[in-house]
Design a protein around this motif. Structure first.
Motif, PDB file in Angstrom:
ATOM      1  N   TYR A 113      98.775 -26.444  26.632  1.00 14.17           N
ATOM      2  CA  TYR A 113      99.713 -25.937  27.454  1.00 14.17           C
ATOM      3  C   TYR A 113     101.464 -25.959  27.276  1.00 14.17           C
ATOM      4  CZ  TYR A 113      95.213 -26.184  30.649  1.00 14.17           C
ATOM      5  OH  TYR A 113      94.091 -26.106  30.451  1.00 14.17           O
TER       6      TYR A 113
ATOM      7  N   SER B 127     106.747 -26.206  36.099  1.00 11.99           N
ATOM      8  CA  SER B 127     106.145 -24.207  36.350  1.00 11.99           C
ATOM      9  C   SER B 127     105.532 -24.440  34.113  1.00 11.99           C
ATOM     10  CB  SER B 127     107.063 -23.652  36.253  1.00 11.99           C
ATOM     11  OG  SER B 127     107.694 -23.836  37.781  1.00 11.99           O
ATOM     12  N   GLY B 128     103.928 -23.673  34.574  1.00 11.29           N
ATOM     13  CA  GLY B 128     103.871 -23.720  33.049  1.00 11.29           C
ATOM     14  C   GLY B 128     103.320 -22.145  32.975  1.00 11.29           C
TER      15      GLY B 128
ATOM     16  N   LYS C 250     102.353 -23.106  38.753  1.00  7.87           N
ATOM     17  CA  LYS C 250     102.986 -23.840  39.325  1.00  7.87           C
ATOM     18  C   LYS C 250     102.595 -24.509  40.567  1.00  7.87           C
ATOM     19  CE  LYS C 250     107.481 -22.149  41.213  1.00  7.87           C
ATOM     20  NZ  LYS C 250     108.854 -21.531  42.043  1.00  7.87           N
TER      21      LYS C 250
ATOM     22  N   TYR D 200     105.203 -26.155  29.910  1.00  7.42           N
ATOM     23  CA  TYR D 200     105.613 -25.931  31.313  1.00  7.42           C
ATOM     24  C   TYR D 200     106.753 -26.846  30.484  1.00  7.42           C
ATOM     25  CZ  TYR D 200     104.332 -31.242  30.832  1.00  7.42           C
ATOM     26  OH  TYR D 200     103.990 -32.644  29.981  1.00  7.42           O
TER      27      TYR D 200
END
Length: 98
Positions: free
Chosen positions: A36, A50-51, A61, A38
């Motif tokens: 991930y 957010s990512g 988000k 972000y």
């Protein structure tokens, strides 16, 4: 879906607060084989995470309030209590060693 979001959320919530900047710093972590990326920003008293999940490209988000987390992962709405979040990478404790 919550089991995937909790690590993302925990990593972002427990990360140090960022100084206000034009471009928030991008962070990455891996959990259950998923990577991930972000960024975290502060807006109107909320922390916004957010990512994207890098392999699938699924965006997320999350808006972190005082007691709840609300947002979207891909096209799915999510809403859960802050109490449900477990931190990543709990420190190992050695109780006895020989």
């Amino acid at each position: 879906m919550k089991t995937i979001l909790f690590p993302v959320f925990a990593a972002a919530v427990l990360a140090p607060a960022f100084a206000a900047a034009a471009e928030p710093a991008q962070q990455r972590f891996e959990h259950d084989g998923h990577v991930y990326a972000y960024s975290v920003t502060e807006t109107d008293g909320y922390r916004i995470i957010s990512g994207i999940e890098e392999k699938s490209g699924k965006p997320f988000k999350l808006r972190v309030g005082t007691h709840r987390v609300r947002g979207t992962v891909g096209t799915q709405q999510v809403n859960f209590s802050l109490r449900d979040v477990e931190p990543l990478g709990k420190a190992a404790v050695t109780l006895a060693a020989r």
